[in-house]
Design a protein around this motif. Structure first.
Motif, mmCIF file in Angstrom:
data_model
loop_
_atom_site.group_PDB
_atom_site.id
_atom_site.type_symbol
_atom_site.label_atom_id
_atom_site.label_comp_id
_atom_site.label_asym_id
_atom_site.label_seq_id
_atom_site.Cartn_x
_atom_site.Cartn_y
_atom_site.Cartn_z
ATOM 1 N N GLY A 7 0.861 -1.183 0.000
ATOM 2 C CA GLY A 7 0.000 0.000 0.000
ATOM 3 C C GLY A 7 0.892 1.226 0.000
ATOM 4 N N LEU A 10 -1.377 5.782 1.183
ATOM 5 C CA LEU A 10 -2.760 5.593 1.647
ATOM 6 C C LEU A 10 -3.232 6.806 2.457
ATOM 7 N N ASP A 24 2.703 4.332 3.780
ATOM 8 C CA ASP A 24 3.264 3.304 2.917
ATOM 9 C C ASP A 24 3.441 2.025 3.727
ATOM 10 N N THR A 49 -8.576 -0.252 5.340
ATOM 11 C CA THR A 49 -8.192 0.284 4.033
ATOM 12 C C THR A 49 -7.436 -0.764 3.227
ATOM 13 N N LEU A 50 -6.510 -1.460 3.873
ATOM 14 C CA LEU A 50 -5.750 -2.505 3.168
ATOM 15 C C LEU A 50 -6.657 -3.647 2.718
#
Length: 84
Positions: A7, A10, A24, A49-50
């Protein structure tokens, strides 16, 4: 070793408050990452979110729909065998 989770940059805001601001994340197949932080620091927001799962009441990815789980059954429990 190959990367299994990535990621970059974000960002997630709730109104004017940034829960994530350019985060990150990268983990390899043999890594054992840990995510720690005090309450309200954005750890749960980062995991959601991930995973791509939106919080209730917030929009998800374009074209996604948010469903609420069905309420638990209020029917009384049955005992014995069903009638034929």
């Amino acid at each position: 070793m190959s990367t299994v989770l990535t990621g970059h940059g974000l960002t997630k805001k709730y109104g004017s408050t940034a829960a994530l601001d350019g985060v990150d994340v990268e983990a390899g197949e043999r890594d054992s990452p840990a995510l720690m932080g005090p309450s309200g620091s954005g750890t749960s927001t980062l995991l959601h979110t991930l995973a791509g799962t939106p919080w209730p009441g917030s929009p998800g990815p374009p074209g996604a729909t948010t469903r609420r789980p069905a309420p638990p059954s209020t029917a009384p429990a049955r005992s014995g065998s069903p009638s034929a």
